[in-house]
Scaffold this motif. Sequence first.
Motif, PDB file in Angstrom:
ATOM      1  N   TRP A 157       0.827  -1.205   0.000  1.00 16.37           N
ATOM      2  CA  TRP A 157       0.000   0.000   0.000  1.00 16.37           C
ATOM      3  C   TRP A 157       0.869   1.265   0.000  1.00 16.37           C
ATOM      4  O   TRP A 157       0.420   2.337  -0.377  1.00 16.37           O
ATOM      5  N   LYS A 183      -5.151  -2.609   4.873  1.00 17.03           N
ATOM      6  CA  LYS A 183      -5.019  -1.272   4.295  1.00 17.03           C
ATOM      7  C   LYS A 183      -4.839  -0.255   5.431  1.00 17.03           C
ATOM      8  O   LYS A 183      -5.647  -0.219   6.368  1.00 17.03           O
ATOM      9  N   PRO A 184      -3.742   0.517   5.352  1.00 14.77           N
ATOM     10  CA  PRO A 184      -3.499   1.467   6.451  1.00 14.77           C
ATOM     11  C   PRO A 184      -4.591   2.526   6.513  1.00 14.77           C
ATOM     12  O   PRO A 184      -5.146   2.931   5.497  1.00 14.77           O
ATOM     13  N   GLU A 185      -4.919   2.935   7.741  1.00 15.16           N
ATOM     14  CA  GLU A 185      -5.941   3.973   7.916  1.00 15.16           C
ATOM     15  C   GLU A 185      -5.363   5.333   7.548  1.00 15.16           C
ATOM     16  O   GLU A 185      -4.174   5.599   7.749  1.00 15.16           O
ATOM     17  N   LYS A 186      -6.198   6.183   6.986  1.00 14.48           N
ATOM     18  CA  LYS A 186      -5.757   7.540   6.649  1.00 14.48           C
ATOM     19  C   LYS A 186      -5.535   8.335   7.937  1.00 14.48           C
ATOM     20  O   LYS A 186      -6.314   8.223   8.885  1.00 14.48           O
TER      21      LYS A 186
END
Length: 711
Positions: free
Chosen positions: A663, A702-705
């Motif tokens: 990602w 998926k990394p958090e914003k």
Amino acid sequence: MNVIKKSFDLGDGRIVEIETGKLAKQADGSVVVKMGDTMLLATVVSTVGAKPGTDFLPLSVDYQEKYAATGRIPGGFLRREARLSDYEVLISRLVDRALRPQFPSDYHSDTQVMISLISADKNIMPDCLAGLAASAALSVSDIPFNGPISEVRVAKIDGKLVINPYASDLERATLEFMVAGSANDICMVEGECDEIQEDEMVEALKFAHDAIKVQCAVQVELTEATGKTVKREYSHEEHDADLKAKVYADTYDKVYAVAKAGGNKDVRKEGFTAIINEFFEAMPEDTDDLTKAMAKHYYHDVQYDAIRNLLLDEGIRLDGRKTTEIRPIWSEVGYLPAAHGSAVFTRGETQSLTSVTLGGKDDEQMIDGAFFNGFQKFLLHYNFPGFSTGEVRPNRGAGRREIGHGNLAQRSLKKVLPQGEANPYTIRVVSDILESNGSSSMATVCAGTLALMDAGIKIKAPVSGIAMGLITDEKTGKYAILSDILGDEDHLGDMDFKVTGTENGIVACQMDLKINGLSYEVLTKALLQAKEGRLHILNEMKKTISQPNEDYKPHAPRIVSLTIDKEFIGAIIGPGGKIIQEMQRETGATISIEEVDGKGIVEVFADNKASIDAAVTRIRNIVAKPEIGEIYQGKVKSIMPFGAFVEIMPGKDGLLHISEISWQRLETMDGVLKEGDKIEVKLLDIDKQGKMKLSRKVLLPKPEKPAAPQA
């Protein structure tokens, strides 16, 4: 040359031609029989006079196929025709059994019949013309012969009976019999069928006999055209009417009494031997050998008459049974612990010890004949050692009798074997006859059925067999049909009729008739009595084992058969066989592959499950087709500036683009992956060119914003 030709129509426009006077003119008789491009040369030679002391017909019948007839060169080191193959021996036996009863009983000259396939049409089978050719050769000779006879093949194809069908049509046949006979009677039958009923068999025999009558009539015309209507004179037996009368007077009642007393085979033999020895002892000391030989011959006639009269007049058989009674039966399976399947079957004084061995593709038998060539995956071998009848006899390998008996049993059992992928094995059944007194071939069928079920082979239905006999008196019209005949009843009787079948119907039969005038009414009655007998035997067998074992023996080899797309055959084999050899070496399994009907058939053979599973997994990986959306454990094959190529299946690489690795945005591939790394990827897409698009990042969280800064 005085070439004479005769021809006839098989009834559907196909013509058979018989020619004499062109080839082999120094033989006593010779003909060429032609149908299409198939040609048989038949010759017969018989010596003038007989060897002193000979009291039988020394007849030899040999059928041989010349490889040049089919445009082939023989295999093997010598590259020439060698000893007769089993197939040629079986055809020789069929002709011999039809011809032998037609010679005068007092004709004892050495006689040789030779039949050669000299030209072949692959679709016109020569065996159904061999009996016609042999009889025609005798018909144009001066050899005493009570023919003519002929042989035909009758088959039911697509519900219709056909005479001498094309080879290509036989695959669809539900019954197939070789039938021989004269213009008046049937004398020999052998064949197989798909569980038919008795009336259907009789219908087929009548149809065959109608064709035989036409062929016999043509031979009569040929005999008249060649002028061979008068046969040679001979005198091969010396007779003494007074001696014959004395032998009958002194021994008949004694023989009748021994026969009526019952007892086993050895007791009867001792009793009959004691009677003739007593007669010899009473003869003058200066009696010459010829007189003794004639007395022995007349004594055989006494036994023949006394035993037959006992049965016809009082209904008493040699062992005291009723005409429909079957001897006591016992059986056992699993007797041989190391075999893949085994059984002992005993009926009266006849016993078979039968084993089953399971093998792979490499164990198939290669048939390299002139007419037939290919592979066979069901083998049945029958052995008949001397000790089975209490005799001293050297073991010289399988003779014609062993080959013929084994073939009848093989015909019977192959009808119930599972087909195709349901039976990946090469199967060898071996019947060793340990005791014999009446129809060891039928004991082989019963023991073979039991052994196959013990081995876990999923046969369609159990098969049993029975040998029937017939005693007739032409003068009085009396007759007796005998179930489960003894060896003596076979020797002294007028018919030997073997029938095998399941509960649903007949699968094979063999009949030899030694008399003229058997009516279809008597034949039908014999078939129905045979049905009762074989069903009784089948019920006795079921007391031991009624259906195949659920699994093979623990020590039996295992085979897995896979059907793959043709395009993957090369991928499994690999360049120069590299891939398949590597799989065999690393898994310990044996792998065979062949193309059949546009598909690849792969068989994996091993003696343990671990080897099978390892090999099958590797093959499935090679032939598997990638599926979009599936997750694969891949192996990095190469690194490129724009990503990596990952092998998700053997020989199947996809592109893992740099943007699909993580990602996080990657500027370069340096230090990200290296060749040989194993990673998990998902197949996203396959384009029209077959190129695969892979992703690793979709399998990662998926990394958090990051949260937006507060004002």
